[in-house]
Design an enzyme around this catalytic site. Structure first.
Site, PDB file in Angstrom:
ATOM      1  N   THR A  72      60.682  23.956  34.641  1.00  0.00           N
ATOM      2  CA  THR A  72      60.954  23.159  33.440  1.00  0.00           C
ATOM      3  C   THR A  72      61.304  24.069  32.263  1.00  0.00           C
ATOM      4  O   THR A  72      62.284  23.843  31.558  1.00  0.00           O
ATOM      5  CB  THR A  72      59.732  22.282  33.100  1.00  0.00           C
ATOM      6  N   GLN A 177      64.889  23.781  43.877  1.00  0.00           N
ATOM      7  CA  GLN A 177      64.667  23.243  45.228  1.00  0.00           C
ATOM      8  C   GLN A 177      65.369  24.069  46.297  1.00  0.00           C
ATOM      9  O   GLN A 177      64.965  24.047  47.456  1.00  0.00           O
ATOM     10  CB  GLN A 177      65.156  21.788  45.307  1.00  0.00           C
ATOM     11  N   SER A 197      61.431  28.236  40.470  1.00  0.00           N
ATOM     12  CA  SER A 197      60.024  27.891  40.268  1.00  0.00           C
ATOM     13  C   SER A 197      59.229  28.351  41.488  1.00  0.00           C
ATOM     14  O   SER A 197      59.610  28.066  42.624  1.00  0.00           O
ATOM     15  CB  SER A 197      59.891  26.372  40.099  1.00  0.00           C
ATOM     16  N   CYS A 324      57.766  13.861  40.138  1.00  0.00           N
ATOM     17  CA  CYS A 324      57.733  13.982  38.687  1.00  0.00           C
ATOM     18  C   CYS A 324      58.025  12.655  38.001  1.00  0.00           C
ATOM     19  O   CYS A 324      57.737  12.491  36.836  1.00  0.00           O
ATOM     20  CB  CYS A 324      58.742  15.019  38.221  1.00  0.00           C
TER      21      CYS A 324
END
Ligand code: PLP
Length: 395
Positions: A72, A177, A197, A324
């Protein structure tokens, strides 16, 4: 922990070797990497090794890696700073970007930037020819994700970046991803900025990275967090060394495993789909099966509420939308962008297979889901109407 975990797009269990390196770091590498004494230098040494490992995962140079608090923050930094670097022209993003990208774009639009949302086709893929049309007016910044979190569909980011750069735009891709599941090479992709991430690739939560290109061209970001000038002045704050160490180890394991793991997960995914489609009618896969992450399968089970299905399989962890956004019961905007109607969107389940899943687990889940779907359809008047006399009614 009991149950079968098939929600690897939401998060992944840290690999035991990751946990081990993080524990060792907390015990022995707890110094401040900005300090010049021995404790500080030990923390710096393990931090540098982690930076090399994360860079290697995406074929970047270590000094092109900026550590952040996760995907994020990386997305926010890429877009907010990219918009500062290019004060004129529109911001372009695909309709199926993660909310970390879409909501940041909308915030920039509220500040007066022109925002153009690019549609995807029924397979969930952005058409490079349609994209070319969107570049006719001046463009500042383009953000298109490498792989989608709900569908697993893979975008033609290389072609998009080539076209966007020819128009002078800054290019960003959210590879949160894709990294660790596909071979990701920033040079081949040609993007300026790329988000990662750790918790999506068997590392810890709360740590991520932003690739910031250093040559052809060199991209210099203005910080969104000011302070002690860490990360070459682009992101201040004492670094989360244990988290970064875990990220580095997770990246090193992924780099070794990506090819073999991809083949194994594709096999498991195909096995799941074969078993489901043997047992059930009126189901279909959302998004391209060809351009897709190995472990992802997003399936609509017509005439069944996704939430009811989830309740019937409470020993299996799957998602009825992106983790999310599933706090809201709105149909997934990603499925809607593909043209999926509300009812089918509400009947969709995302299966995310991962490193620790086995064929036995897949067989169990397929049988369990088939049983629950059949039971729910027995009490569905709509399903009965559509299948009067045991034959599907012609549309
Ligand atoms: N981008 C994508 C495509 C994601 O799937 C996610 C998490 O679901 C994020 C960004 C946000 O990453 P993080 O949870 O590290 O903030």
């Amino acid at each position: 922990m009991k149950g079968i975990y098939l929600d690897h797009n939401a998060t992944t269990r840290p690999h035991p070797a990751v946990v081990e390196e993080m524990r060792a770091c907390l015990e022995e590498g707890w110094g401040n990497p900005s300090s010049s004494h021995a404790q500080g230098q030990e923390a710096r040494r393990i931090l540098d090794r982690a930076r090399v490992r994360v860079a290697a995962l995406i074929s970047a140079d270590p000094d092109e890696i900026l550590f952040t608090s996760g995907g994020t923050e990386s997305d926010n930094q890429a877009l907010r700073c990219g918009a500062v670097l290019r004060p004129e022209g529109a911001i372009l993003a695909s309709a199926i970007e993660h909310s970390a990208v879409l909501d940041t774009c909308k915030a920039l639009a509220r500040q007066g930037r022109e925002l153009r949302i690019l549609p995807v086709d029924a397979e969930g893929i952005l058409d490079p020819a349609a994209f070319a049309g969107a570049l006719e007016d001046p463009v500042a910044l383009v953000s298109v994700m490498l792989a989608n979190n709900d569908l697993g569909t893979i975008q033609p980011v290389r072609e998009i970046a080539l076209q966007a750069k020819a128009r002078g735009a800054i290019t960003h891709t959210d590879a949160v991803q894709a990294a660790g599941k596909l071979a990701v090479n920033v040079r081949a992709l040609g993007v300026d900025l790329l988000s990662l991430s750790a918790h999506k690739l068997y590392g810890p939560k709360g740590v991520g990275a932003l690739f910031v290109r250093r040559r052809n061209p060199r991209v210099l970001l203005t910080p969104i967090i000011d302070g002690g000038g860490h990360e070459r002045g682009m992101r201040s704050g004492t670094l989360n060394v244990p988290g970064i160490v875990g990220f580095g180890k997770a990246a090193a394991i992924c780099r070794q495993e990506t090819a073999a793991e991809g083949a194994r997960l594709t096999g498991l995914r195909d096995r799941l789909w074969a078993a489901l489609s043997r047992e059930l009618d009126d189901i279909h896969v959302n998004g391209s099966i060809e351009h897709r992450l190995p472990g992802n399968l997003n399936v609509s089970f017509a005439y069944v509420e996704g939430e009811s299905l989830l309740m019937g399989i409470n020993d299996v962890a799957v998602s009825s939308g992106s983790a999310c956004t599933s706090a809201t019961l709105e149909p997934s905007y990603v499925l809607k962008a593909l043209g999926t109607g509300d009812e089918l969107a509400h009947s969709s389940i995302r299966f995310g297979l991962g490193r620790f899943n086995t064929a036995e687990e897949v067989d169990y889940v397929a049988a369990k889901i088939a049983g629950v779907v059949k039971r729910l359809r027995e009490i569905s008047p709509l399903y009965e109407m559509a299948h009067e006399g045991g034959r599907p009614k012609q549309a």
